[in-house]
Design a protein around this motif. Structure first.
Motif, mmCIF file in Angstrom:
data_model
loop_
_atom_site.group_PDB
_atom_site.id
_atom_site.type_symbol
_atom_site.label_atom_id
_atom_site.label_comp_id
_atom_site.label_asym_id
_atom_site.label_seq_id
_atom_site.Cartn_x
_atom_site.Cartn_y
_atom_site.Cartn_z
ATOM 1 N N ILE A 75 0.843 -1.203 0.000
ATOM 2 C CA ILE A 75 0.000 0.000 0.000
ATOM 3 C C ILE A 75 0.877 1.252 0.000
ATOM 4 N N ASN A 76 1.929 1.239 0.818
ATOM 5 C CA ASN A 76 2.812 2.404 0.886
ATOM 6 C C ASN A 76 3.535 2.635 -0.436
ATOM 7 N N ARG A 77 3.944 1.562 -1.107
ATOM 8 C CA ARG A 77 4.592 1.725 -2.413
ATOM 9 C C ARG A 77 3.626 2.300 -3.432
ATOM 10 N N SER A 78 2.379 1.861 -3.380
ATOM 11 C CA SER A 78 1.402 2.349 -4.361
ATOM 12 C C SER A 78 1.163 3.845 -4.212
ATOM 13 N N LYS A 79 1.368 4.374 -3.004
ATOM 14 C CA LYS A 79 1.187 5.810 -2.791
ATOM 15 C C LYS A 79 2.209 6.632 -3.567
ATOM 16 N N TYR A 80 3.351 6.022 -3.913
ATOM 17 C CA TYR A 80 4.360 6.727 -4.705
ATOM 18 C C TYR A 80 4.222 6.423 -6.193
ATOM 19 N N PHE A 81 3.853 5.208 -6.522
ATOM 20 C CA PHE A 81 3.806 4.803 -7.920
ATOM 21 C C PHE A 81 2.654 5.463 -8.671
ATOM 22 N N ILE A 82 1.466 5.521 -8.073
ATOM 23 C CA ILE A 82 0.294 6.024 -8.791
ATOM 24 C C ILE A 82 0.430 7.508 -9.151
ATOM 25 N N PRO A 83 0.769 8.412 -8.195
ATOM 26 C CA PRO A 83 0.900 9.822 -8.594
ATOM 27 C C PRO A 83 2.053 10.071 -9.562
ATOM 28 N N SER A 84 3.181 9.382 -9.370
ATOM 29 C CA SER A 84 4.295 9.599 -10.294
ATOM 30 C C SER A 84 3.951 9.066 -11.683
ATOM 31 N N GLY A 85 3.194 7.976 -11.748
ATOM 32 C CA GLY A 85 2.761 7.459 -13.048
ATOM 33 C C GLY A 85 1.858 8.434 -13.778
ATOM 34 N N CYS A 86 0.942 9.059 -13.045
ATOM 35 C CA CYS A 86 0.050 10.059 -13.661
ATOM 36 C C CYS A 86 0.852 11.253 -14.180
ATOM 37 N N GLY A 87 1.820 11.695 -13.391
ATOM 38 C CA GLY A 87 2.658 12.829 -13.811
ATOM 39 C C GLY A 87 3.467 12.511 -15.055
#
Length: 184
Positions: A75-87
């Motif tokens: 869950i903690n990793r997904s908090k970084y991957f999802i916004p950076s992927g959108c950017g």
């Protein structure tokens, strides 16, 4: 007087039974509260418990209550991957758009001025690559969230699973043959 006490006792008992049993029907059993579901919505995967969306904080609390550390890290990793992927996706789209739009250039040939646009192919390819990396990061982040829910649910199933002593499978196998498999 004794008859009045019996009537009030009977009416109170009737009231308790008529209100108490329906309320017990609305209560949740412990099995239904132990499973989580995940649902993909646009760019994010949301976690639900009994059809109600729960926050990441609540999901982490559920994972820690069961003593599960891997779903918390996912869950903690997904908090970084999802916004950076959108950017990165947005940046890749802009980079490719800017390249396709091109730069206006003028050339003078035999006294006549010609207008053309310089479109760098490497910038277009770079924009596509950055967009693809963004999509990959976004998908990894969502996959991490789904995997954390699956780990939590599988942990609950393992505790409840009881090995049956007799298992039988019946059906078609290769080359249109009929098969029977029995395990004792």
């Amino acid at each position: 007087m004794e008859k009045l006490n019996r009537i009030t006792l009977a009416s109170i008992l009737t009231l308790v039974i008529s209100i108490g049993f329906p309320l017990m029907g609305f209560s949740q059993n412990s099995d239904s509260t132990q499973t989580l579901t995940s649902k993909r919505i646009f760019v994010n995967t949301r976690i639900y418990q009994n059809g109600i969306k729960i926050s990441d904080k609540k999901a982490v609390e559920l994972f820690l209550d069961k003593g599960l550390k891997k779903p918390v890290s996912l869950i903690n990793r997904s908090k970084y991957f999802i916004p950076s992927g959108c950017g990165l996706m947005a940046g890749g789209v802009y980079m490719a758009y800017d390249a396709i739009k091109g730069t206006r250039m003028e050339a003078e040939i035999e006294g006549k001025t010609y207008v053309y646009y310089k479109r760098p192919i490497f910038q277009v390819l770079g924009g596509i690559a950055v967009f693809s990396i963004g999509v990959s990061l976004l998908e990894y982040g969502n996959e991490f969230r789904e995997k954390s829910v699956n780990i939590y649910n599988n942990n609950n199933i393992k505790k409840k699973a009881v090995k049956s002593e007799f298992d039988i499978n019946l059906g078609f196998i290769s080359k249109d043959r009929f098969g029977l498999k029995m395990e004792f």
